[in-house]
Design an enzyme around this catalytic site. Sequence first.
Site, PDB file in Angstrom:
ATOM      1  N   ASN A 189      44.024  46.019 -12.273  1.00 15.37           N
ATOM      2  CA  ASN A 189      44.846  46.653 -13.289  1.00 15.37           C
ATOM      3  C   ASN A 189      44.633  48.161 -13.324  1.00 15.37           C
ATOM      4  O   ASN A 189      43.515  48.622 -13.540  1.00 15.37           O
ATOM      5  CB  ASN A 189      44.517  46.077 -14.671  1.00 15.37           C
ATOM      6  N   GLU A 190      45.701  48.901 -13.139  1.00 13.51           N
ATOM      7  CA  GLU A 190      45.708  50.361 -13.325  1.00 13.51           C
ATOM      8  C   GLU A 190      44.543  51.087 -12.658  1.00 13.51           C
ATOM      9  O   GLU A 190      43.677  51.644 -13.349  1.00 13.51           O
ATOM     10  CB  GLU A 190      45.723  50.690 -14.824  1.00 13.51           C
TER      11      GLU A 190
ATOM     12  N   ASP B 183      32.494  43.057 -28.623  1.00 20.30           N
ATOM     13  CA  ASP B 183      31.546  41.934 -28.669  1.00 20.30           C
ATOM     14  C   ASP B 183      32.229  40.651 -29.154  1.00 20.30           C
ATOM     15  O   ASP B 183      31.956  39.565 -28.649  1.00 20.30           O
ATOM     16  CB  ASP B 183      30.370  42.247 -29.609  1.00 20.30           C
TER      17      ASP B 183
ATOM     18  N   GLU C  25      53.370  45.898 -18.129  1.00 14.75           N
ATOM     19  CA  GLU C  25      52.956  46.379 -19.465  1.00 14.75           C
ATOM     20  C   GLU C  25      53.949  47.412 -19.938  1.00 14.75           C
ATOM     21  O   GLU C  25      54.369  48.270 -19.171  1.00 14.75           O
ATOM     22  CB  GLU C  25      51.567  47.053 -19.449  1.00 14.75           C
TER      23      GLU C  25
ATOM     24  N   TYR D 284      54.090  53.609 -20.195  1.00 10.06           N
ATOM     25  CA  TYR D 284      54.038  53.903 -21.627  1.00 10.06           C
ATOM     26  C   TYR D 284      54.697  55.222 -22.007  1.00 10.06           C
ATOM     27  O   TYR D 284      55.254  55.348 -23.087  1.00 10.06           O
ATOM     28  CB  TYR D 284      52.575  53.931 -22.114  1.00 10.06           C
TER      29      TYR D 284
ATOM     30  N   ASN E 169      53.089  49.331 -14.980  1.00  9.65           N
ATOM     31  CA  ASN E 169      52.724  49.516 -16.387  1.00  9.65           C
ATOM     32  C   ASN E 169      53.248  50.885 -16.790  1.00  9.65           C
ATOM     33  O   ASN E 169      52.978  51.873 -16.102  1.00  9.65           O
ATOM     34  CB  ASN E 169      51.196  49.507 -16.588  1.00  9.65           C
TER      35      ASN E 169
ATOM     36  N   HIS F 245      27.895  49.681 -25.979  1.00  2.00           N
ATOM     37  CA  HIS F 245      26.608  49.586 -26.659  1.00  2.00           C
ATOM     38  C   HIS F 245      25.815  50.884 -26.559  1.00  2.00           C
ATOM     39  O   HIS F 245      25.112  51.263 -27.484  1.00  2.00           O
ATOM     40  CB  HIS F 245      25.798  48.413 -26.091  1.00  2.00           C
TER      41      HIS F 245
ATOM     42  N   HIS G 202      40.418  43.594 -14.812  1.00  2.00           N
ATOM     43  CA  HIS G 202      40.924  44.499 -15.847  1.00  2.00           C
ATOM     44  C   HIS G 202      39.729  45.314 -16.374  1.00  2.00           C
ATOM     45  O   HIS G 202      39.394  45.259 -17.552  1.00  2.00           O
ATOM     46  CB  HIS G 202      41.632  43.721 -16.954  1.00  2.00           C
TER      47      HIS G 202
ATOM     48  N   GLN H  91      39.352  43.034 -23.991  1.00  2.00           N
ATOM     49  CA  GLN H  91      40.003  43.436 -25.231  1.00  2.00           C
ATOM     50  C   GLN H  91      40.208  42.294 -26.217  1.00  2.00           C
ATOM     51  O   GLN H  91      40.459  42.545 -27.394  1.00  2.00           O
ATOM     52  CB  GLN H  91      41.350  44.090 -24.914  1.00  2.00           C
TER      53      GLN H  91
ATOM     54  N   ARG I 252      50.429  37.000 -19.477  1.00  9.76           N
ATOM     55  CA  ARG I 252      49.541  37.727 -18.578  1.00  9.76           C
ATOM     56  C   ARG I 252      48.181  37.917 -19.250  1.00  9.76           C
ATOM     57  O   ARG I 252      48.098  38.494 -20.332  1.00  9.76           O
ATOM     58  CB  ARG I 252      50.158  39.105 -18.241  1.00  9.76           C
TER      59      ARG I 252
END
Length: 508
Positions: free
Chosen positions: A198-199, A84, A410, A340, A338, A71, A154, A51, A109
């Site tokens: 991660n997750e 990219d 998170e 949300y 994490n 892509h 990740h 990211q 992190r």
Amino acid sequence: MHMFEHLRILSVIIMALARVVLFSLVGAVACFQDLDFPPGFQFGAASSSYQTEGAWNTSDKSESIWDRFVHEKPHLIGDGSTGDIACDSYHLWRRDIEMVSELGLHFYRFSISWTRLVPNGFATHISEDGRTYYDNLINGLLESGVEPMVTLYHWELPQKLQDLGGWTNPLIVDWFGDYARVVYSLFGDRVKTFLTINEPLVMCDLPYNTGTLAPGIVDVVATYMCNKNVLLAHAKAWRIYDEEFRPKYHGEVSITNQLLWFEAATPEDEELAEHAREWMAGRYSHAIFSAEGGWPPVVEKAMAEDSKKKGYPRSTLPAFTKEEIEFVRGTFDFYAVNHYSSRLVRKAKEGEELHPYPLGDIPELAAKLEPHPHWRPTATAIFWLYPEGLHHQLVWLKKRYGDIRFVITENGVATPAGRNDMDRIEYYTEYLKQVLLAIKEGVNVTGYTAWCLMDNFEWSDGYKTKMGLYEVDFSSPERTRTQKASARFYKNLIQKHSLNFKVYADEL
Ligand SMILES: *[C@@H]1O[C@H](CO)[C@@H](O)[C@H](O)[C@H]1NC(C)=O
Ligand SMILES: *[C@@H]1O[C@H](CO)[C@@H](O)[C@H](O)[C@H]1NC(C)=O
């Protein structure tokens, strides 16, 4: 008094009032201690390699499943964009360190890109440039007094390993273990906290149920193969650390779970809601954190029945052997959460259409998942605001897995573009209050991580949703980073170690 004197006094009063914009939600009259964090509580912010780093084909880095996915399938990314270049942190890491210092973070992190560090996927050789990049970042953080917290995975599997089945191939357990050993041996002398994966929910369930995340393969059976292999791979990586590195480095390793809180829509749905929690949290936690290990019994039963109904000769949830149960059980040093958002759970009506989890419902349990009509939506289509959900989640985890230590790895919200992000400040305040409430009730939460340090490539949303404490100008070659109001709020919060502080308008 002369009239002008009246006016002057009035204007002084108005100025003073205007200056002190005390957020009502911070609670002007609330008890002081109630909004203080316990001594030693740590604050951080997070990012992930795909990211933020960019430099997707720089040096000897190989192609990851995310490089391939964006892509080949730009139509599955909200704005057709790619990572990219992203925030170009591969080149701008000095500025990133400056930012985490500005914020006064206790820890930062970030994740390591498997394809950058170990380009051929197998641990035959290490990329010198990859190693230098992470060395620089880790050393720079430590020089600034910020602890690195490193995620090993990740979501960027080497494409080469995907071509061999990726997370559905049981050999991934060894491949991941070998990669983990490389990371520990290169950086374990300086990094004391590692997160293996991660997750898993969002790298198994979401991609294989919907195809909207890499590797973009829709196959519901693959979800559960991935589910089991992820748990074994995590356990392998934890055991490698425990046996080969912990004696000399004394660090900690865990796995990060994404948890939506599930609340019963009506009192009659309470049992179903509990099953849904086992489905959501239990499927990726029970094997590691429970006393008995293995799959949560209600999930095992539901999967056996569902598979039979669909005509499979055996459960699509692969069984654990006794040895595997022992291998995975207890492989943690703390629980990483994490969080949300939340959902209401109710029994599906006869013939009601159910969409695949986790964007939709849980067809295997005939459970319908919906937001409460009063929860406010956010810029992320699948997240609604329900701060209490985080408190309930933490209390449930403690009840289920015992008095272990928790770190929020998170938490955050997507907002419209712009630096005057009062809604983000409100989100952090409200969710952190719920963390404090859980701590007060005896849940041992020792750290909190804001997602995320800066606006970045938010997977399916591309650059459309903004979740950062810093704004990034993606149209400038320098990817200029600028503090938002929330960054100044977070810095203040960390400094005061409390939510009980005044926020002045001119500080925002
Ligand atoms: C790397 O990718 C960019 C597109 O992001 C492309 O223009 C460039 O030619 C690639 N470089 C190499 C060495 O393949
Ligand atoms: C929380 O866990 C840490 C680390 O295990 C421990 O040192 C601390 O005493 C615990 N705090 C509480 C309140 O139990």
